[in-house]
Enzyme design. Structure first.
Site, PDB file in Angstrom:
ATOM      1  N   GLU A 200     -52.939  70.234  69.746  1.00  0.00           N
ATOM      2  CA  GLU A 200     -52.865  70.747  68.377  1.00  0.00           C
ATOM      3  C   GLU A 200     -52.995  72.258  68.230  1.00  0.00           C
ATOM      4  O   GLU A 200     -53.937  72.766  67.614  1.00  0.00           O
ATOM      5  CB  GLU A 200     -53.909  70.030  67.516  1.00  0.00           C
TER       6      GLU A 200
ATOM      7  N   GLU B 138     -50.283  61.471  68.506  1.00  0.00           N
ATOM      8  CA  GLU B 138     -51.373  60.919  67.707  1.00  0.00           C
ATOM      9  C   GLU B 138     -50.882  60.497  66.336  1.00  0.00           C
ATOM     10  O   GLU B 138     -50.136  61.228  65.685  1.00  0.00           O
ATOM     11  CB  GLU B 138     -52.506  61.946  67.509  1.00  0.00           C
TER      12      GLU B 138
END
Length: 521
Positions: free
Chosen positions: A190, A311
């Site tokens: 991320e 995810e």
């Protein structure tokens, strides 16, 4: 995502080079093929057969325990049997660079997992890979954090340099060079904030850094998939999820010296995790496909490269979340996109997991929602080491009578906030609690602290969503106090609920915990 699982201890000073030898070679190299990419597909490198990665994340090796969570209640093989039986073919394994140097790990019940007694983090990682292989599961290594304390927006920090990041990846490439069970490396979890895509600023250009790391890894093992997440903000300045913006790939793809190995990886979440503008579109949820197409779906439809949605997850408690998941599962199925569900663990603060708190009972509603893209298998659930029976729901210390404290709960309220504490499991010298807090409508919570008596408690092993301390440790009057931090405080907004938790070192769990709560608004 904005959820981060643990509030942990400060990182320690680390060495620049690990000097770790390769993991033992196995016979699998002759029977399990490596993977490659071809257009928008991931393929068996030997036969060209299309492979859809269906993963779930089993986290913990990125936290201060430096081991997969739940090994206080189950064996490593029992976890892998659950994952395989649910229908997954891959485990995404988060880790931190800090943990890679640790000579010991925490929160592992060695009566259940005797081979992990006195194990280093890398030895535990070897065991994870071996157990995955036993259950015909592949592994994606995910560099989730540099230090175990928190996410970083860039791939490096003052304490963990880019050179350290790359050297650790090269070490792992060498360690698993002869084990195609490890199919790929998710380079950095991320990228966000100042991270940019192809902007040309060396300190911020994530695309350029991913290229450097991918090429370096391939000097050790050219067969690995290089998994590259996006950034938060596109060139137009518009934001999405951390790591979720891959619009720059259209004109500035990651090009490595070794061809056919790049896989792009966004993350996607529903409104319960963070409220994005598209959740308020009057066309919702019919507008979602256009949102996904723009951010990263075009990479597949235009046959540029494969996408692995690393995810996505939800507690599946709201109408909006249910609509979102249904649309997202349909989108993945229609485009045959690889994916990774967050998470296997039940102790993810804002999504929960695929198991309940006992680390045994499956979340049937979530698995039913995934059924269009996930087919369960009949996998035998292995027994714990003899003479210990296989764990039952809400397991206790192996080989002993069930701890009567497990399952006990207590509630309290303060200033428009209600809380319920539950002892979820216990084992020799440790116990775990879950704490659910709900804020009434119209309440803005500035702080909260929960406390309870825990005779004999000596230390906080780990905590997520809150910071805890033990007063009068080791005595009959020992008392634990925990205060909300990070998402455990920020996500407790009007009408919402947060689920936090912790593990404590204690001779036993409190039999009748009396909870006190203090909240300010």
């Amino acid at each position: 995502m904005l959820r981060r699982v643990l509030a942990v201890l400060a990182a320690v000073v680390l060495t620049a080079s690990l000097g770790v030898a390769s993991a033992p070679a196995t016979a699998e190299a002759a029977t399990i093929p490596w993977l490659k990419t071809h257009g928008s597909k991931i393929q068996d490198a030997s036969t060209g057969k299309t492979v859809t990665v269906k993963a779930t994340s089993w986290f913990g090796m990125e936290t201060d325990t430096c081991a997969p969570h739940g090994l206080w209640s189950i064996t490593l093989d029992q976890g892998m049997a659950q994952i395989s039986g649910m229908g997954f073919n891959t485990v995404r394994l988060p880790f931190s660079n800090e943990c890679l140097t640790k000579k010991s790990v925490g929160s592992v019940n060695t009566a259940l997992n005797p081979k992990l007694a006195k194990a280093s983090t890398l030895t535990v990682m070897d065991a994870v890979v071996a157990s995955a292989r036993k259950y015909n599961l592949r592994v994606i290594l995910d560099r989730h954090r540099p230090g175990s304390a928190a996410q970083s927006e860039l791939w490096y920090t003052k304490k963990y340099s880019e050179s350290r990041w790359i050297s650790d990846w090269k070490m792992l490439a060498k360690r698993y060079k002869n084990q195609p069970t490890v199919i790929g490396f998710d380079l950095h979890n991320e990228p966000q904030g100042s991270a940019c895509w192809g902007c040309g600023v060396t300190a911020r250009d994530w695309r350029a850094a991913a290229t450097r790391a991918g090429n370096a890894i391939h000097t050790i093992n050219s067969k690995l998939l290089i998994i590259v997440e996006g950034v938060q903000y596109g060139a137009d300045g518009k934001g999405t999820w951390w790591g979720g913006n891959l619009t720059g790939v259209k004109t500035k793809p990651v090009t490595l010296k070794v061809k056919n190995r790049v896989v792009y990886s966004p993350h996607e979440y529903p409104s319960s995790v963070f409220d994005q503008p598209w959740f308020h579109d009057k066309r919702y949820p019919e507008n979602l496909r256009a949102v996904w197409d723009k951010q990263w779906g075009y990479i597949v439809t235009k046959n540029i490269a494969p996408v692995f949605v690393g995810e996505f997850g939800t507690k599946l408690q709201t109408s909006s979340d249910k609509k979102w998941l249904s649309k997202f599962v349909g989108y993945l199925k229609d485009r045959r996109i690889s994916w990774g569900y967050w998470s296997f663990n039940p102790n993810s603060g804002d999504t929960g997991g695929l198991l309940k708190d006992d680390w045994f009972t499956r979340e049937k509603t979530k698995l039913a929602a995934l059924k269009p893209i996930l087919t369960p298998k009949n996998v035998r659930y292995p027994a714990a080491p003899a003479p210990t029976p296989a764990p039952q729901p809400r397991p206790s210390s192996p080989g002993t009578k069930p701890d009567p404290a497990v399952g006990r709960s207590a509630s309290a309220s303060s200033n428009g906030v209600s809380a319920t504490l539950t002892v979820t499991s216990s084992w020799p010298s440790k116990y775990q609690i879950a704490l659910a807090l709900t804020a009434s409508s119209g309440v803005k919570v500035r702080s909260w602290t929960a406390s309870w008596a825990s005779p004999g408690a000596t230390a906080v092993d780990s905590a997520w969503g809150m910071s805890c301390r033990v007063a009068s440790p080791g005595t009959a009057s020992a008392r634990i106090s925990c205060s909300g931090v990070d998402w455990g405080l920020a996500n407790l907004t009007q009408g919402s609920r947060v689920d936090v938790g912790a593990i404590f070192t204690a001779s036993k769990a409190p039999a009748s915990p009396a909870l006190s709560l203090s909240a300010t608004r």
